[in-house]
Write an enzyme that holds these catalytic residues in place. Structure first.
Site, PDB file in Angstrom:
ATOM      1  N   ASP A 193      -9.641  -4.948  -6.316  1.00 11.90           N
ATOM      2  CA  ASP A 193      -9.260  -4.042  -5.232  1.00 11.90           C
ATOM      3  C   ASP A 193     -10.500  -3.279  -4.789  1.00 11.90           C
ATOM      4  O   ASP A 193     -10.798  -2.196  -5.288  1.00 11.90           O
ATOM      5  CB  ASP A 193      -8.185  -3.081  -5.752  1.00 11.90           C
ATOM      6  CG  ASP A 193      -7.492  -2.312  -4.642  1.00 11.90           C
ATOM      7  OD1 ASP A 193      -7.504  -2.787  -3.490  1.00 11.90           O
ATOM      8  OD2 ASP A 193      -6.917  -1.249  -4.926  1.00 11.90           O
ATOM      9  N   LYS A 205      -2.518  -7.579   5.622  1.00  9.07           N
ATOM     10  CA  LYS A 205      -1.846  -6.430   5.019  1.00  9.07           C
ATOM     11  C   LYS A 205      -1.185  -5.581   6.103  1.00  9.07           C
ATOM     12  O   LYS A 205      -1.811  -5.236   7.110  1.00  9.07           O
ATOM     13  CB  LYS A 205      -2.841  -5.566   4.236  1.00  9.07           C
ATOM     14  CG  LYS A 205      -3.231  -6.150   2.906  1.00  9.07           C
ATOM     15  CD  LYS A 205      -4.193  -5.245   2.152  1.00  9.07           C
ATOM     16  CE  LYS A 205      -3.488  -4.137   1.424  1.00  9.07           C
ATOM     17  NZ  LYS A 205      -4.417  -3.358   0.569  1.00  9.07           N
ATOM     18  N   PHE A 244       2.936   0.209  -5.236  1.00 12.72           N
ATOM     19  CA  PHE A 244       1.877   1.141  -5.633  1.00 12.72           C
ATOM     20  C   PHE A 244       2.273   1.917  -6.890  1.00 12.72           C
ATOM     21  O   PHE A 244       3.052   2.874  -6.818  1.00 12.72           O
ATOM     22  CB  PHE A 244       1.594   2.119  -4.489  1.00 12.72           C
ATOM     23  CG  PHE A 244       0.650   1.588  -3.443  1.00 12.72           C
ATOM     24  CD1 PHE A 244       0.610   0.251  -3.122  1.00 12.72           C
ATOM     25  CD2 PHE A 244      -0.200   2.449  -2.783  1.00 12.72           C
ATOM     26  CE1 PHE A 244      -0.259  -0.229  -2.147  1.00 12.72           C
ATOM     27  CE2 PHE A 244      -1.078   1.987  -1.809  1.00 12.72           C
ATOM     28  CZ  PHE A 244      -1.110   0.640  -1.492  1.00 12.72           C
ATOM     29  N   GLU A 288      -6.350  -5.593   6.299  1.00  8.46           N
ATOM     30  CA  GLU A 288      -5.266  -4.737   6.776  1.00  8.46           C
ATOM     31  C   GLU A 288      -5.286  -4.512   8.285  1.00  8.46           C
ATOM     32  O   GLU A 288      -6.334  -4.278   8.889  1.00  8.46           O
ATOM     33  CB  GLU A 288      -5.341  -3.385   6.059  1.00  8.46           C
ATOM     34  CG  GLU A 288      -4.120  -2.525   6.255  1.00  8.46           C
ATOM     35  CD  GLU A 288      -3.855  -1.617   5.061  1.00  8.46           C
ATOM     36  OE1 GLU A 288      -3.033  -0.696   5.216  1.00  8.46           O
ATOM     37  OE2 GLU A 288      -4.449  -1.828   3.989  1.00  8.46           O
ATOM     38  N   THR A 331       2.092  -3.699   2.131  1.00  8.32           N
ATOM     39  CA  THR A 331       1.459  -2.654   1.340  1.00  8.32           C
ATOM     40  C   THR A 331       2.172  -1.318   1.547  1.00  8.32           C
ATOM     41  O   THR A 331       3.156  -1.225   2.276  1.00  8.32           O
ATOM     42  CB  THR A 331      -0.029  -2.559   1.702  1.00  8.32           C
ATOM     43  OG1 THR A 331      -0.695  -1.671   0.806  1.00  8.32           O
ATOM     44  CG2 THR A 331      -0.236  -2.090   3.136  1.00  8.32           C
TER      45      THR A 331
END
Length: 315
Positions: A16, A125, A171, A89, A149
């Site tokens: 990440d 994303k 998350f 994203e 996400t």
């Protein structure tokens, strides 16, 4: 065997980061980025030439296109170092606009393809709002794969499964943060660690639901605060981990055992759940943590995109 190698026996390890120069030492299968990570990377001296070169080449284009070209440039560099996929994203400011999200995703894929990158090596994303999930449904029908996400609730995960998205990123750390803050002085760190961590419990519930009902969407735990959260999810389809925590795992030889088991989940007696739009919105509204963290996450990613635009204007 160190913990990182032990984890790989059960779970696909994903990095990440936007700092692709860190990737080689950890040898992840995939990598994920977001506006905050890209912003952090471009402010480092190592990446200044990449930012400047991208801006110089495309300076006459609209700002949103320059941003996308910068994201794709990072993605291309990352893909040169890993065997799998990179997640890129869509602008968080489009989180409540289905058609705009679809258009932006299509452009990102076109930019990747222009660089010779196969469509299957990119995950787009998108924030897991109702509008984002609907955009993902449309994109998946075109063969454009998505990573949903800012996912904090079971209702978001169920809707993503119904939409047949490729992957979700629940998350863990941000859920943990919320419950710890709510508890204040009453929080018992030891009692709420490992399998009892609220973020870990959330991912386990989603994982078990997907496996029990044969939902093909991949579950990738994300946003970790400590190694204990990661080890407690060994067996999850994928885990995306920041370089600092990857390093801690690589330096430890503490045991790692399978914590999530797809075969065991298939035997569980669980109720089948599905949502239409109204039921989804009500379920999300009833989850104060998820409602607050989703809104907060969208605001934060949007703010970092604005800061990235300011850096581009100054370059």
């Amino acid at each position: 065997m160190n913990q990182l190698d032990a984890l790989r026996q059960f779970t696909t390890v994903v990095a990440d980061t936007g700092d692709f120069k860190q990737l080689a030492q950890f040898q992840p299968q995939d990598a994920t980025t977001n506006p905050s990570l890209i912003l952090k990377a471009v402010q480092k001296p190592d990446y200044a030439p990449l930012l400047q070169a991208t801006v110089a080449r495309w300076k006459d284009r609209p700002m949103d296109e320059i941003i996308d070209r910068l994201l794709v440039r990072f993605g291309r560099e990352i893909l040169s170092l890993i065997p799998g996929r990179v997640s890129t994203e869509v602008d968080a400011r489009l989180s409540f606009d289905t058609s705009a999200t679809v258009s932006r995703a299509e452009r990102l894929i076109e930019l990747y393809q222009a660089e010779g990158i196969h469509i299957d090596r990119v995950l787009i994303k998108i924030a897991a709002t109702w509008e984002g999930i609907e955009a993902a449904r449309q994109l998946e029908s075109q063969g454009i794969h998505t990573n949903l996400t800012l996912l904090f609730s079971f209702s978001q995960a169920v809707a993503c499964g119904q939409a047949k998205v490729q992957l979700i990123s629940p998350f863990v750390g941000r859920i943990y943060d919320w419950y710890k803050k709510q508890a204040g002085a009453a929080w018992d760190e030891a009692a709420m660690a490992g399998a009892n961590d609220p973020g870990v419990r959330s991912v386990r519930r989603i994982f078990e639901h997907y496996k029990r009902f044969g939902i093909a969407t991949e579950v990738m735990g994300a946003s970790f605060r400590n190694v204990g959260q990661i080890v407690a999810l060994a067996g999850c389809d994928l885990l995306t981990i920041a370089p600092e925590l990857l390093a801690q795992l690589a330096q430890s030889e503490a045991p790692v055992a399978r914590a999530l088991d797809a075969q065991a989940a298939r035997a569980l007696d669980l109720p089948f759940v599905q949502y239409d739009e109204a039921a989804f919105r009500y379920a999300l509204n009833e989850d104060a943590m998820a409602t607050e963290k989703l809104a907060e996450g969208i605001r934060a990613f949007a703010a970092d995109t604005v800061r990235l635009e300011q850096l581009i204007q100054a370059a």
